[in-house]
Design a protein around this motif. Structure first.
Motif, PDB file in Angstrom:
ATOM      1  N   ASP A  45      24.078   9.566  18.680  1.00 54.15           N
ATOM      2  CA  ASP A  45      23.483   9.917  17.395  1.00 54.15           C
ATOM      3  C   ASP A  45      23.484  11.434  17.269  1.00 54.15           C
ATOM      4  OD1 ASP A  45      22.188  10.061  15.036  1.00 54.15           O
ATOM      5  OD2 ASP A  45      20.252   9.267  15.754  1.00 54.15           O
ATOM      6  N   THR A  46      24.512  11.989  16.610  1.00 60.83           N
ATOM      7  CA  THR A  46      24.601  13.426  16.362  1.00 60.83           C
ATOM      8  C   THR A  46      24.613  13.701  14.870  1.00 60.83           C
ATOM      9  OG1 THR A  46      27.010  13.297  16.550  1.00 60.83           O
ATOM     10  CG2 THR A  46      25.778  13.888  18.533  1.00 60.83           C
ATOM     11  N   ASN A  47      23.896  12.929  14.140  1.00 52.78           N
ATOM     12  CA  ASN A  47      23.801  13.137  12.708  1.00 52.78           C
ATOM     13  C   ASN A  47      23.175  14.498  12.436  1.00 52.78           C
ATOM     14  OD1 ASN A  47      24.216  12.140  10.032  1.00 52.78           O
ATOM     15  ND2 ASN A  47      21.985  11.873   9.886  1.00 52.78           N
ATOM     16  N   ASP A  55      20.907  15.534  10.522  1.00 58.12           N
ATOM     17  CA  ASP A  55      19.451  15.594  10.430  1.00 58.12           C
ATOM     18  C   ASP A  55      18.784  15.320  11.771  1.00 58.12           C
ATOM     19  OD1 ASP A  55      20.116  13.002  10.640  1.00 58.12           O
ATOM     20  OD2 ASP A  55      18.886  12.284   8.960  1.00 58.12           O
ATOM     21  N   GLN A  56      19.577  15.025  12.802  1.00 54.95           N
ATOM     22  CA  GLN A  56      19.017  14.733  14.111  1.00 54.95           C
ATOM     23  C   GLN A  56      19.207  15.874  15.112  1.00 54.95           C
ATOM     24  OE1 GLN A  56      17.286  11.991  14.787  1.00 54.95           O
ATOM     25  NE2 GLN A  56      17.595  11.163  12.716  1.00 54.95           N
ATOM     26  N   VAL A  57      19.920  16.937  14.763  1.00 54.91           N
ATOM     27  CA  VAL A  57      20.220  18.032  15.696  1.00 54.91           C
ATOM     28  C   VAL A  57      19.754  19.366  15.103  1.00 54.91           C
ATOM     29  CG1 VAL A  57      22.177  16.803  16.672  1.00 54.91           C
ATOM     30  CG2 VAL A  57      22.551  18.309  14.729  1.00 54.91           C
ATOM     31  N   ARG A  58      19.641  20.368  15.998  1.00 51.10           N
ATOM     32  CA  ARG A  58      19.260  21.725  15.567  1.00 51.10           C
ATOM     33  C   ARG A  58      19.948  22.750  16.474  1.00 51.10           C
ATOM     34  NH1 ARG A  58      14.910  23.507  18.773  1.00 51.10           N
ATOM     35  NH2 ARG A  58      14.030  21.892  20.120  1.00 51.10           N
ATOM     36  N   GLU A  59      19.934  24.035  16.049  1.00 55.53           N
ATOM     37  CA  GLU A  59      20.567  25.128  16.789  1.00 55.53           C
ATOM     38  C   GLU A  59      22.023  24.788  17.117  1.00 55.53           C
ATOM     39  OE1 GLU A  59      18.347  26.430  20.132  1.00 55.53           O
ATOM     40  OE2 GLU A  59      16.494  26.749  18.997  1.00 55.53           O
ATOM     41  N   VAL A  60      22.758  24.443  16.106  1.00 55.50           N
ATOM     42  CA  VAL A  60      24.163  24.087  16.260  1.00 55.50           C
ATOM     43  C   VAL A  60      25.000  25.365  16.425  1.00 55.50           C
ATOM     44  CG1 VAL A  60      26.129  22.911  15.217  1.00 55.50           C
ATOM     45  CG2 VAL A  60      23.799  22.020  14.872  1.00 55.50           C
ATOM     46  N   GLN A  65      24.847  21.144  30.919  1.00 56.79           N
ATOM     47  CA  GLN A  65      24.308  20.326  29.822  1.00 56.79           C
ATOM     48  C   GLN A  65      24.594  18.839  29.993  1.00 56.79           C
ATOM     49  OE1 GLN A  65      26.466  22.815  29.618  1.00 56.79           O
ATOM     50  NE2 GLN A  65      26.095  24.181  27.844  1.00 56.79           N
ATOM     51  N   SER A  69      29.607  13.118  26.996  1.00 58.53           N
ATOM     52  CA  SER A  69      29.390  14.489  26.536  1.00 58.53           C
ATOM     53  C   SER A  69      30.535  15.407  26.933  1.00 58.53           C
ATOM     54  CB  SER A  69      28.076  15.025  27.117  1.00 58.53           C
ATOM     55  OG  SER A  69      26.985  14.261  26.651  1.00 58.53           O
TER      56      SER A  69
END
Length: 800
Positions: A624-626, A628-633, A730, A746
């Motif tokens: 799930d990498t939508n 609205d689901q991630v930040r600091e891209v 990571q 990943s």
């Protein structure tokens, strides 16, 4: 020559008033039946001034007078004053008249005959009074409706004898000659057909002795007593016949076969005769036939029945005549009726001579047997006149009711037994209990409206029976159904309790000794719920619950360890080990409440949401990498040179490796010796992300024998976690026990980025080559121009 028939006045009237065509014979009968003054010399009442001849007869002063001899005279004086011409009709001495007493007495010695004589009877009287109607005197025209008008039917003669000769008691005898013969048609006289008698004589004998009064006849229809037609005028009474009127009582004979031999007697060859009694009917249909057109009939031993039978018939003025039949045979006694209300048995009141007796009411019904209103099946009611089941027992005194096979609105029987209890005189019956099943069903059903539902208990061992209720909360007189040990209770809201009489869920099971309880669909929970509760040492319970909602099913527990799914550690559940011990087994799946919930398959979960001890097979795994689901891209750079530091290896799983140990030889973990010098452009600086592929190091090729060897089935291909963690921390997870795991999905973005870097380098090199080629082409073109110009100049010089 055929003699003329003589008819009485009423017969002549019917001839002339019934609308038929009159024949020549009818007029001849009319003439023959009347008195002709000239021929008969009878002039009726004497008339003054009329001419009379010798031997003319007249009536005067209630006497007959005859004209003395001599010429015809014109009579002017009354006969009693003219003895010269008139004298009283001669007296033969047979009668003595007492005018003062209005009595006329026969002077004969023994017998008197009227119309004495006949075809076969003696000429002299055969009784004290022998009255005969001779055939010649009885001849009359009686054309039937089906015969032509010219057909004649001779009237039958008869006799009346009072005290006939040879009688031993007071007796009268009536004889009727019914051998009437149809006359021959005038145009058929020459054929001379044989005349066939219609029937023989019949008689009626009435006798009286000191022992009995007797009526005897051989008439085919027996005796008939009628209520005559009421007439106000005498002249209308005389034409009436004995059969005119309504039949009140009829006694008819009927012939039956002879009885079979019994007790050594021989069989009689003659038929016997039995009587049939009909009341208010002219044709009785049974040995006793009592009829009332308004109320119906009673037939005892009907003619159509082969066995003793009693019929009760309703009035015949309805479409379907109701009836009741009671019959007896050697096999059974039958009671049959088509009445819609069936059979009713009622408790009567005390008999009183004052009619009418009270009509039956629903309060006095004892037994009711009828055909269902909505079906053709039988219904039996005991204590009720309106059964609603195949068997309906209603005891109104104690207000209880039992129904076996109750019927629905369509008349279909439900395979059930229903018990009802009524509370109060005005309240309606409430269903106390019912047992139901269906032929096509696999279970039986129980229903009740009782406040406490169903309770199944073991009775008190002391009494072995239910005792009267002593609790104040229960109605007086009710049996105490809670006095024994409860095995099963079904409460009014549908709750079922096993081991408890007060369940708090749709199903509650309590074990002996307080080991725990099972609850299905707890009362306080809105969703369907299954709970297992176990008491612990802290005087509290631990609960396992299974519930369902509209969109999902839920498993919940308040235990610290969450859920464990285990398999027995022994081959059989019934071996020597305790298979019921939940700790004795092999862990299959563990669901821990830590964090947001963790699952371990084959082992307890560590720091992972899903921890699998084994292999996983799936068609697809999605991350799930939508947006609205991630930040600091951030973009990913410099992956190609890092991948050069990773050493893919083959390996096999070692189940015996302890957490924290790698189990991998050190030589397999170190990179090639020359790798460190080529990884960076200078010490301490990041290498260029677009390295020349030619500068990338390569591992040595394996030996030929090693390359051709077949891999082991347990052999795996992968990366060592600690080596990946040096360059891509990571994608490496270090658990609390020190073990490391690699998120291989990943690494896909890392490979994508490495491909992009190679692709970028490739396009860069292609552009440099294209530039170099273009520069060389330009140089060659310039050189070609120069050479061409020089050649042109040289050629011009040669020309000029």
């Amino acid at each position: 020559m055929q003699s003329m028939a003589i008819s009485d006045r009423n017969t002549l009237k019917r001839r002339f008033t019934d609308g038929k065509y009159l024949s020549q014979q009818d007029f001849a009968t009319l003439i023959e039946s009347t008195v002709n003054r000239r021929t008969d010399q009878f002039y009726g009442n004497w008339e003054k001034g009329r001419a009379y001849r010798e031997k003319d007869v007249v009536i005067h002063e209630k006497q007959l007078w005859i004209r003395r001899g001599g010429d015809c005279i014109c009579s002017e004086q009354e006969p009693n004053q003219d003895p010269t011409h008139w004298e009283v009709f001669p007296d033969d001495g047979d009668w003595t008249i007492y005018s003062d007493r209005q009595v006329m007495w026969a002077e004969v010695f023994d017998r008197v005959g009227v119309g004495v004589g006949g075809d076969s009877a003696p000429k002299e009287p055969q009784a004290r009074l022998d009255v005969r109607k001779q055939r010649e005197d009885a001849q009359q025209s009686l054309a039937t409706e089906t015969d032509p008008p010219s057909t004649l039917l001779k009237a039958a003669p008869g006799r009346w004898l009072v005290f006939p000769q040879g009688s031993t008691q007071t007796q009268t005898t009536l004889i009727h000659y019914s051998d009437a013969i149809k006359a021959v048609q005038p145009d058929q006289e020459q054929q001379k057909p044989t005349n066939i008698p219609l029937s023989s004589i019949s008689y009626l004998i009435n006798g009286l002795s000191t022992q009995s009064a007797t009526w005897c006849t051989d008439a085919s229809n027996g005796f008939r007593f009628c209520q005559g037609i009421t007439q106000a005028q005498e002249d209308k009474v005389l034409p009436l016949r004995p059969e005119d009127g309504e039949a009140m009582l009829v006694v008819q004979p009927r012939s039956i076969p002879p009885l079979p031999p019994s007790r050594g007697t021989e069989t009689s060859s003659t038929h016997r005769h039995l009587g049939s009694l009909g009341l208010n009917t002219a044709a009785p249909q049974a040995v006793v036939d009592l009829s009332d057109p308004a109320r119906g009939s009673l037939l005892f031993l009907p003619n159509s029945a082969a066995s003793p039978t009693l019929y009760l018939l309703g009035p015949d003025n309805v479409a379907d005549v109701p009836y009741m039949s009671l019959g007896v045979t050697a096999q059974e006694t039958s009671l049959i009726s088509n009445a819609t209300g069936g059979f009713g048995f009622y408790r009567g009141e005390n008999y009183t001579a004052e009619p009418p007796l009270p009509a039956p009411s629903p309060d006095t019904v004892l037994l009711k047997v009828r055909q269902g209103e909505q079906s053709s099946r039988p219904q039996v009611g005991i204590g009720t006149d309106a059964p609603a089941a195949r068997l309906d027992i209603d005891d109104q005194n104690v207000q209880v009711q039992v129904q076996i096979l109750p019927e629905d609105a369509k008349g279909e029987a439900n395979p059930a037994i229903s018990l009802y209890q009524k509370f109060g005189e005005t309240s309606t019956a409430e269903l106390t209990a019912a047992i139901a099943t269906r032929a096509e069903a696999t279970v039986s059903g129980w229903q009740t409206s009782a406040e406490r539902g169903f309770v199944f208990q073991q009775m008190s061992p002391a009494t072995g029976q239910f005792t009267a209720c002593q609790e104040e909360a229960e109605p007086p007189g009710e049996s105490n159904l809670l006095q024994g040990r409860t095995h099963l209770a079904i409460r009014e809201q549908g709750f079922v309790g096993i081991g408890t009489d007060n369940p708090h869920a749709q199903l509650e099971i309590i074990g002996d000794g307080g080991k725990g309880q099972f609850l299905f669909h707890v009362e306080t929970q809105p969703q369907p719920r299954f709970s297992i509760c176990t008491p612990n040492l802290a005087d509290s319970t631990q609960t396992f619950a299974l519930a369902t909602q509209i969109a999902q099913a839920v498993l919940s527990t308040d235990t610290v360890g969450g859920f464990q799914f285990m398999a027995p550690s022994i081959p059989s559940l019934y071996g020597e080990a305790d298979a019921d011990d939940l700790d004795n087994g092999r862990q299959l799946v563990t669901i821990s409440p830590e964090g947001r919930g963790r699952m371990g398959i084959g082992r307890p979960p560590r720091d992972y949401a899903l921890d699998v001890q084994g292999t996983v097979q799936a068609r697809a795994v999605y991350a799930d990498t939508n947006a609205d689901q991630v930040r600091e891209v951030k973009p990913l750079f410099s992956t190609l040179w890092k991948l050069q530091n990773l050493s893919p290896v083959t390996f096999e799983w070692n189940a015996d490796v302890a957490p924290g140990e790698t189990g991998v030889p050190e030589a397999a973990t170190s990179p090639p010796s020359e790798r460190s010098a080529d990884m960076s452009n200078e010490a301490g600086a990041e290498p260029d992300p677009w390295l020349d592929p030619e500068t990338l190091p390569h591992q040595a090729e394996p030996e030929a024998a090693e390359a051709n060897a077949a891999p082991s089935p347990d052999q795996q291909i992968g990366l060592l976690a600690h080596q990946v963690a040096e360059h891509f921390p990571q994608v490496v997870k270090t658990a609390s026990d020190g073990s490391q795991s690699v998120a291989y999905p990943s690494l896909v973005p890392v490979l994508v980025q490495a491909i992009n870097e190679l692709n970028h380098k490739h396009h860069k090199d292609v552009r440099q080559l294209e530039t170099q080629i273009e520069q060389q082409a330009n140089r060659i073109a310039l050189l070609a121009i120069v050479i061409g110009a020089w050649a042109a100049i040289a050629f011009l010089k040669l020309l000029f």
